[in-house]
Design a protein around this motif. Structure first.
Motif, PDB file in Angstrom:
ATOM      1  N   PHE A 150       0.846  -1.211   0.000  1.00  0.00           N
ATOM      2  CA  PHE A 150       0.000   0.000   0.000  1.00  0.00           C
ATOM      3  C   PHE A 150       0.874   1.251   0.000  1.00  0.00           C
ATOM      4  O   PHE A 150       0.610   2.213  -0.712  1.00  0.00           O
ATOM      5  CB  PHE A 150      -0.888   0.034   1.263  1.00  0.00           C
ATOM      6  N   ARG A 151       1.916   1.209   0.822  1.00  0.00           N
ATOM      7  CA  ARG A 151       2.707   2.429   1.028  1.00  0.00           C
ATOM      8  C   ARG A 151       3.513   2.820  -0.205  1.00  0.00           C
ATOM      9  O   ARG A 151       4.066   3.920  -0.266  1.00  0.00           O
ATOM     10  CB  ARG A 151       3.619   2.263   2.245  1.00  0.00           C
ATOM     11  N   GLY A 152       3.599   1.936  -1.184  1.00  0.00           N
ATOM     12  CA  GLY A 152       4.282   2.288  -2.431  1.00  0.00           C
ATOM     13  C   GLY A 152       3.450   3.206  -3.310  1.00  0.00           C
ATOM     14  O   GLY A 152       3.935   3.730  -4.316  1.00  0.00           O
ATOM     15  N   PHE A 153       2.180   3.397  -2.951  1.00  0.00           N
ATOM     16  CA  PHE A 153       1.277   4.189  -3.804  1.00  0.00           C
ATOM     17  C   PHE A 153       1.226   5.649  -3.405  1.00  0.00           C
ATOM     18  O   PHE A 153       1.462   5.996  -2.250  1.00  0.00           O
ATOM     19  CB  PHE A 153      -0.148   3.617  -3.720  1.00  0.00           C
ATOM     20  N   ARG A 154       0.851   6.484  -4.382  1.00  0.00           N
ATOM     21  CA  ARG A 154       0.491   7.873  -4.055  1.00  0.00           C
ATOM     22  C   ARG A 154      -0.740   7.824  -3.156  1.00  0.00           C
ATOM     23  O   ARG A 154      -1.564   6.927  -3.283  1.00  0.00           O
ATOM     24  CB  ARG A 154       0.094   8.620  -5.340  1.00  0.00           C
ATOM     25  N   ARG A 155      -0.877   8.819  -2.289  1.00  0.00           N
ATOM     26  CA  ARG A 155      -2.040   8.854  -1.383  1.00  0.00           C
ATOM     27  C   ARG A 155      -3.348   8.988  -2.145  1.00  0.00           C
ATOM     28  O   ARG A 155      -4.384   8.538  -1.685  1.00  0.00           O
ATOM     29  CB  ARG A 155      -1.919  10.041  -0.419  1.00  0.00           C
ATOM     30  N   ASP A 156      -3.314   9.652  -3.321  1.00  0.00           N
ATOM     31  CA  ASP A 156      -4.572   9.869  -4.045  1.00  0.00           C
ATOM     32  C   ASP A 156      -4.857   8.748  -5.054  1.00  0.00           C
ATOM     33  O   ASP A 156      -5.723   8.883  -5.908  1.00  0.00           O
ATOM     34  CB  ASP A 156      -4.561  11.234  -4.749  1.00  0.00           C
ATOM     35  N   ALA A 157      -4.139   7.631  -4.943  1.00  0.00           N
ATOM     36  CA  ALA A 157      -4.361   6.518  -5.883  1.00  0.00           C
ATOM     37  C   ALA A 157      -5.804   6.023  -5.785  1.00  0.00           C
ATOM     38  O   ALA A 157      -6.360   5.915  -4.683  1.00  0.00           O
ATOM     39  CB  ALA A 157      -3.408   5.380  -5.563  1.00  0.00           C
ATOM     40  N   HIS A 158      -6.405   5.724  -6.924  1.00  0.00           N
ATOM     41  CA  HIS A 158      -7.771   5.190  -6.901  1.00  0.00           C
ATOM     42  C   HIS A 158      -7.756   3.819  -6.206  1.00  0.00           C
ATOM     43  O   HIS A 158      -6.866   2.995  -6.473  1.00  0.00           O
ATOM     44  CB  HIS A 158      -8.318   5.058  -8.325  1.00  0.00           C
ATOM     45  N   PRO A 159      -8.727   3.555  -5.321  1.00  0.00           N
ATOM     46  CA  PRO A 159      -8.739   2.266  -4.608  1.00  0.00           C
ATOM     47  C   PRO A 159      -8.695   1.055  -5.550  1.00  0.00           C
ATOM     48  O   PRO A 159      -8.117   0.020  -5.191  1.00  0.00           O
ATOM     49  CB  PRO A 159     -10.068   2.299  -3.843  1.00  0.00           C
ATOM     50  N   MET A 160      -9.260   1.178  -6.746  1.00  0.00           N
ATOM     51  CA  MET A 160      -9.220   0.024  -7.663  1.00  0.00           C
ATOM     52  C   MET A 160      -7.785  -0.241  -8.145  1.00  0.00           C
ATOM     53  O   MET A 160      -7.387  -1.393  -8.312  1.00  0.00           O
ATOM     54  CB  MET A 160     -10.155   0.258  -8.859  1.00  0.00           C
ATOM     55  N   ALA A 161      -7.009   0.830  -8.362  1.00  0.00           N
ATOM     56  CA  ALA A 161      -5.610   0.649  -8.775  1.00  0.00           C
ATOM     57  C   ALA A 161      -4.843  -0.064  -7.668  1.00  0.00           C
ATOM     58  O   ALA A 161      -4.035  -0.967  -7.916  1.00  0.00           O
ATOM     59  CB  ALA A 161      -4.983   2.008  -9.084  1.00  0.00           C
ATOM     60  N   VAL A 162      -5.127   0.330  -6.429  1.00  0.00           N
ATOM     61  CA  VAL A 162      -4.432  -0.277  -5.284  1.00  0.00           C
ATOM     62  C   VAL A 162      -4.850  -1.743  -5.145  1.00  0.00           C
ATOM     63  O   VAL A 162      -4.021  -2.635  -4.931  1.00  0.00           O
ATOM     64  CB  VAL A 162      -4.749   0.515  -3.992  1.00  0.00           C
ATOM     65  N   MET A 163      -6.146  -1.995  -5.318  1.00  0.00           N
ATOM     66  CA  MET A 163      -6.633  -3.378  -5.143  1.00  0.00           C
ATOM     67  C   MET A 163      -6.037  -4.325  -6.177  1.00  0.00           C
ATOM     68  O   MET A 163      -5.679  -5.460  -5.863  1.00  0.00           O
ATOM     69  CB  MET A 163      -8.164  -3.409  -5.202  1.00  0.00           C
ATOM     70  N   ILE A 164      -5.957  -3.853  -7.423  1.00  0.00           N
ATOM     71  CA  ILE A 164      -5.371  -4.710  -8.463  1.00  0.00           C
ATOM     72  C   ILE A 164      -3.962  -5.134  -8.037  1.00  0.00           C
ATOM     73  O   ILE A 164      -3.588  -6.312  -8.120  1.00  0.00           O
ATOM     74  CB  ILE A 164      -5.316  -3.955  -9.821  1.00  0.00           C
ATOM     75  N   ALA A 165      -3.187  -4.152  -7.555  1.00  0.00           N
ATOM     76  CA  ALA A 165      -1.792  -4.433  -7.199  1.00  0.00           C
ATOM     77  C   ALA A 165      -1.694  -5.314  -5.958  1.00  0.00           C
ATOM     78  O   ALA A 165      -0.919  -6.272  -5.926  1.00  0.00           O
ATOM     79  CB  ALA A 165      -1.056  -3.110  -6.963  1.00  0.00           C
ATOM     80  N   VAL A 166      -2.483  -4.995  -4.931  1.00  0.00           N
ATOM     81  CA  VAL A 166      -2.342  -5.729  -3.665  1.00  0.00           C
ATOM     82  C   VAL A 166      -2.819  -7.173  -3.832  1.00  0.00           C
ATOM     83  O   VAL A 166      -2.165  -8.109  -3.361  1.00  0.00           O
ATOM     84  CB  VAL A 166      -3.101  -5.005  -2.520  1.00  0.00           C
ATOM     85  N   ILE A 167      -3.948  -7.359  -4.510  1.00  0.00           N
ATOM     86  CA  ILE A 167      -4.429  -8.738  -4.702  1.00  0.00           C
ATOM     87  C   ILE A 167      -3.455  -9.500  -5.608  1.00  0.00           C
ATOM     88  O   ILE A 167      -3.154 -10.679  -5.371  1.00  0.00           O
ATOM     89  CB  ILE A 167      -5.862  -8.758  -5.296  1.00  0.00           C
ATOM     90  N   GLY A 168      -2.933  -8.818  -6.628  1.00  0.00           N
ATOM     91  CA  GLY A 168      -1.931  -9.464  -7.490  1.00  0.00           C
ATOM     92  C   GLY A 168      -0.712  -9.868  -6.686  1.00  0.00           C
ATOM     93  O   GLY A 168      -0.150 -10.955  -6.866  1.00  0.00           O
ATOM     94  N   ALA A 169      -0.298  -8.977  -5.753  1.00  0.00           N
ATOM     95  CA  ALA A 169       0.892  -9.262  -4.929  1.00  0.00           C
ATOM     96  C   ALA A 169       0.685 -10.492  -4.055  1.00  0.00           C
ATOM     97  O   ALA A 169       1.646 -11.179  -3.689  1.00  0.00           O
ATOM     98  CB  ALA A 169       1.217  -8.046  -4.059  1.00  0.00           C
ATOM     99  N   MET A 170      -0.561 -10.804  -3.740  1.00  0.00           N
ATOM    100  CA  MET A 170      -0.821 -11.978  -2.884  1.00  0.00           C
ATOM    101  C   MET A 170      -0.368 -13.276  -3.563  1.00  0.00           C
ATOM    102  O   MET A 170      -0.119 -14.276  -2.891  1.00  0.00           O
ATOM    103  CB  MET A 170      -2.303 -12.068  -2.539  1.00  0.00           C
ATOM    104  N   ALA A 171      -0.269 -13.254  -4.885  1.00  0.00           N
ATOM    105  CA  ALA A 171       0.230 -14.445  -5.601  1.00  0.00           C
ATOM    106  C   ALA A 171       1.637 -14.780  -5.104  1.00  0.00           C
ATOM    107  O   ALA A 171       2.032 -15.952  -5.047  1.00  0.00           O
ATOM    108  CB  ALA A 171       0.230 -14.210  -7.107  1.00  0.00           C
ATOM    109  N   ALA A 172       2.390 -13.719  -4.726  1.00  0.00           N
ATOM    110  CA  ALA A 172       3.748 -13.940  -4.217  1.00  0.00           C
ATOM    111  C   ALA A 172       3.730 -14.401  -2.762  1.00  0.00           C
ATOM    112  O   ALA A 172       4.620 -15.111  -2.305  1.00  0.00           O
ATOM    113  CB  ALA A 172       4.554 -12.653  -4.348  1.00  0.00           C
ATOM    114  N   PHE A 173       2.697 -14.001  -2.017  1.00  0.00           N
ATOM    115  CA  PHE A 173       2.603 -14.379  -0.600  1.00  0.00           C
ATOM    116  C   PHE A 173       2.037 -15.798  -0.423  1.00  0.00           C
ATOM    117  O   PHE A 173       2.272 -16.429   0.585  1.00  0.00           O
ATOM    118  CB  PHE A 173       1.724 -13.371   0.148  1.00  0.00           C
ATOM    119  N   TYR A 174       1.255 -16.250  -1.393  1.00  0.00           N
ATOM    120  CA  TYR A 174       0.601 -17.565  -1.258  1.00  0.00           C
ATOM    121  C   TYR A 174       0.903 -18.470  -2.453  1.00  0.00           C
ATOM    122  O   TYR A 174      -0.007 -18.887  -3.163  1.00  0.00           O
ATOM    123  CB  TYR A 174      -0.911 -17.383  -1.084  1.00  0.00           C
ATOM    124  N   PRO A 175       2.186 -18.793  -2.665  1.00  0.00           N
ATOM    125  CA  PRO A 175       2.517 -19.682  -3.793  1.00  0.00           C
ATOM    126  C   PRO A 175       1.940 -21.082  -3.595  1.00  0.00           C
ATOM    127  O   PRO A 175       1.823 -21.845  -4.558  1.00  0.00           O
ATOM    128  CB  PRO A 175       4.051 -19.697  -3.799  1.00  0.00           C
TER     129      PRO A 175
END
Ligand code: CMC
Length: 392
Positions: A85-110
């Motif tokens: 989350f903290r890698g994003f601009r504060r005004d990032a649209h929540p959908m942009a953040v969600m795409i990235a965070v849920i995508g990142a979970m692929a790395a957390f749950y191989p």
């Protein structure tokens, strides 16, 4: 090229078998696993409906307890997810953040890469159903600069989401049972809708055997567009722009004008040629929520109802069978609950995760499923000879 069917927008292509959701667009009917949406929205909570979508049956008492407690085990995010989350601009649209965070979970749950294993698929489904509300709420907290609020597992699914949105370290969130029930209903209405653009995206990505978190991230990306899930945010923005009943005619004329790209947001549907049954339930929910909050005269609701009335008397909309869809009233309900416009599509994504993961599981259990691979009608140049750079 004669042996392919040209079907842009998949107007008439059935790409899979599915036993999950049935829509009769002519009659305006929607069933999940055979149950009319009206009955589910009235009598169930969202996790019961998620169980129905995922496992094919409504849970009995013990199954309901087991399902709910399995979800509760997974509501927290890995501590390092906060850094994503903290890698994003504060005004990032929540959908942009969600795409990235849920995508990142692929790395957390191989461990969920084993998509052919039913148990691994089940764990992935539980993780997603449990964690997506946390991700959505945190994307809002990040926007407004408040600390992330941890899930509170003794709360219901909707209440917990509201708690993570609205509680602060200084102040608890007091759940309102009528608003929580309305929110559960919003989630149920959005939970699945057969092979729409985002669900087809999840299936297409998943058809290559991809990690489920990557598939759901792709679904969220597809949902974001204003022709699809982004319409709830766009509808509220449109109503705010119209501003007053006296300006409805101007916007109706713009929607009818083929030289103007403006469309009446929250109106029309690829499948429904009748009232979207979800819109009728949403309109009723709107009344309930506004009454509960003492907002009987909400000008936005009055404007929306008048807009619907005028459009449904206009030959342009009547002849094209364009009716309000689920997104027409949902924004008004969520706005009244204190949810900002920018979160509307994130909440749609939260709800649709139940449908996406059920469709993804169904596809992976289907031994006849092939990798999705559409063809094209090639319109480019015929074979030609290469010309070196200095001769071009
Ligand atoms: N306002 C004005 N005209 C419209 C609208 C609208 N909202 N929707 C469709 N039309 C017209 C369109 O211009 C076309 O007219 P013509 O035949 O003269 O060219 C005709 O109706 C058929 O439209 P289409 O674009 O060919 O239909 P589609 O099935 O490809 O598109 C749609 C469906 C939902 C994308 C479209 O109705 C639309 O853009 N609606 C507004 C956005 C919206 O509310 N989307 C949410 C959909 S429901 C939630 C979800 O599941 O995603």
């Amino acid at each position: 090229y004669g042996y392919f069917t040209y079907d842009p927008g998949f107007m008439s292509t059935a790409a899979c078998n599915s036993a999950i959701t049935f829509i009769d667009g002519e009659e305006g009917l929607l069933y999940y696993r055979g149950y009319p949406i009206e009955q589910l929205a009235e009598n169930c909570d969202f996790l019961e409906v998620s169980h129905l979508l995922l496992h094919g049956e409504l849970p009995d008492h013990n199954q309901r307890e087991a399902f709910t407690s399995a979800i509760r085990q997974h509501t927290m995010l890995h501590d390092q997810m906060a850094d994503v989350f903290r890698g994003f601009r504060r005004d990032a649209h929540p959908m942009a953040v969600m795409i990235a965070v849920i995508g990142a979970m692929a790395a957390f749950y191989p461990d969920n890469n084993d998509v052919n294993n039913p148990e691994s698929r089940q764990v992935a489904a539980m993780r997603l159903l449990a964690k997506v509300p946390t991700v959505a709420a945190w994307s809002y907290k990040y926007n407004v600069g408040q600390p992330f609020i941890q899930p509170k597992n003794k709360l219901g699914y909707a209440e917990n989401f509201m708690h993570m949105m609205f509680a602060t370290p200084c102040e608890d969130y007091e759940p309102n049972p009528i608003l929580a029930k309305a929110f559960e209903r919003i989630l149920i209405l959005h939970a699945d809708h057969e092979q729409n653009a985002s669900t087809s995206t999840v299936r297409l990505v998943g058809s290559s055997g991809a990690n489920p978190f990557a598939c759901i991230a792709a679904g969220i990306a597809s949902l974001w567009g204003p022709s699809h899930g982004g319409a709830n945010e766009a509808t509220l923005n449109m109503l705010e722009e119209i501003g007053d009943i006296s300006r409805i005619g101007e916007f109706i004329n713009r929607a009818k004008d083929k030289t103007d790209s403006f469309r009446l947001m929250g109106f029309g549907h690829r499948v429904y040629r009748n009232m979207d049954p979800r819109a009728s339930i949403m309109r009723k929910t709107c009344h309930e929520v506004l009454n509960e909050l003492g907002l009987h005269d909400d000008p936005m609701f009055k404007l929306a109802m008048q807009l619907e009335k005028i459009a449904l008397e206009d030959d342009y909309f009547v002849s094209r069978k364009l009716y309000p869809n689920v997104d027409f009233y949902s924004g008004i309900v969520m706005r009244a609950m204190g949810i900002p416009n920018s979160m509307f599509t994130a909440i749609f994504a939260l709800a649709r995760t139940a449908g996406w993961i059920s469709q993804w599981s169904e596809m992976n259990a289907d031994t006849e499923q092939k990798i999705g691979r559409p063809r094209q009608l090639y319109l480019g140049p015929e074979r030609r000879e290469f010309v070196p750079l200095h001769q071009r």
